[in-house]
Enzyme design. Structure first.
Site, PDB file in Angstrom:
ATOM      1  N   ILE A 136     -32.252  -4.134 -55.830  1.00  0.00           N
ATOM      2  CA  ILE A 136     -33.232  -4.377 -54.778  1.00  0.00           C
ATOM      3  C   ILE A 136     -34.121  -5.530 -55.224  1.00  0.00           C
ATOM      4  O   ILE A 136     -34.812  -5.441 -56.237  1.00  0.00           O
ATOM      5  CB  ILE A 136     -34.064  -3.107 -54.499  1.00  0.00           C
ATOM      6  N   ASP A 137     -34.084  -6.627 -54.462  1.00  0.00           N
ATOM      7  CA  ASP A 137     -34.908  -7.786 -54.784  1.00  0.00           C
ATOM      8  C   ASP A 137     -36.288  -7.637 -54.141  1.00  0.00           C
ATOM      9  O   ASP A 137     -36.576  -6.634 -53.477  1.00  0.00           O
ATOM     10  CB  ASP A 137     -34.226  -9.083 -54.357  1.00  0.00           C
ATOM     11  N   SER A 138     -37.154  -8.634 -54.317  1.00  0.00           N
ATOM     12  CA  SER A 138     -38.524  -8.511 -53.830  1.00  0.00           C
ATOM     13  C   SER A 138     -38.592  -8.403 -52.306  1.00  0.00           C
ATOM     14  O   SER A 138     -39.411  -7.656 -51.774  1.00  0.00           O
ATOM     15  CB  SER A 138     -39.376  -9.682 -54.328  1.00  0.00           C
ATOM     16  N   SER A 140     -36.249  -7.060 -50.315  1.00  0.00           N
ATOM     17  CA  SER A 140     -35.810  -5.704 -49.995  1.00  0.00           C
ATOM     18  C   SER A 140     -36.869  -4.678 -50.387  1.00  0.00           C
ATOM     19  O   SER A 140     -37.020  -3.654 -49.720  1.00  0.00           O
ATOM     20  CB  SER A 140     -34.502  -5.381 -50.711  1.00  0.00           C
ATOM     21  N   ALA A 141     -37.607  -4.956 -51.457  1.00  0.00           N
ATOM     22  CA  ALA A 141     -38.664  -4.038 -51.888  1.00  0.00           C
ATOM     23  C   ALA A 141     -39.771  -3.958 -50.840  1.00  0.00           C
ATOM     24  O   ALA A 141     -40.290  -2.874 -50.555  1.00  0.00           O
ATOM     25  CB  ALA A 141     -39.229  -4.473 -53.236  1.00  0.00           C
TER      26      ALA A 141
END
Length: 75
Positions: free
Chosen positions: A32-34, A36-37
């Site tokens: 999970i990248d930023s 998606s976070a």
């Protein structure tokens, strides 16, 4: 609570259900990248009627951290 959060991860962020465990690291294990976070935080806020601040979001490392913060905010 874990199962509800797992469902959000699987349905909203399209994470592999088998990969979601309390110990799973959000970035390393679930990829999970930023962006998606942020999407995850919005989904959690909607699902559980809580507010997760950006400063809190960066401190979440594992799925258990997500469970803990949602539980703390629901109390």
């Amino acid at each position: 609570m874990f199962e509800q959060i797992k469902n959000v991860l699987v349905n909203a962020i399209h994470v592999d259900p088998a990969a979601v465990t309390p110990e799973a690291k959000i970035r390393e294990d679930l990829d999970i990248d930023s962006l998606s976070a942020v999407e995850l935080a919005l989904e959690l806020e909607t699902e559980f009627d809580v507010r997760i601040e950006d400063e809190e979001l960066v401190n979440l490392v594992t799925v258990q951290d997500i469970v803990d913060i949602v539980n703390a905010k629901k109390a």
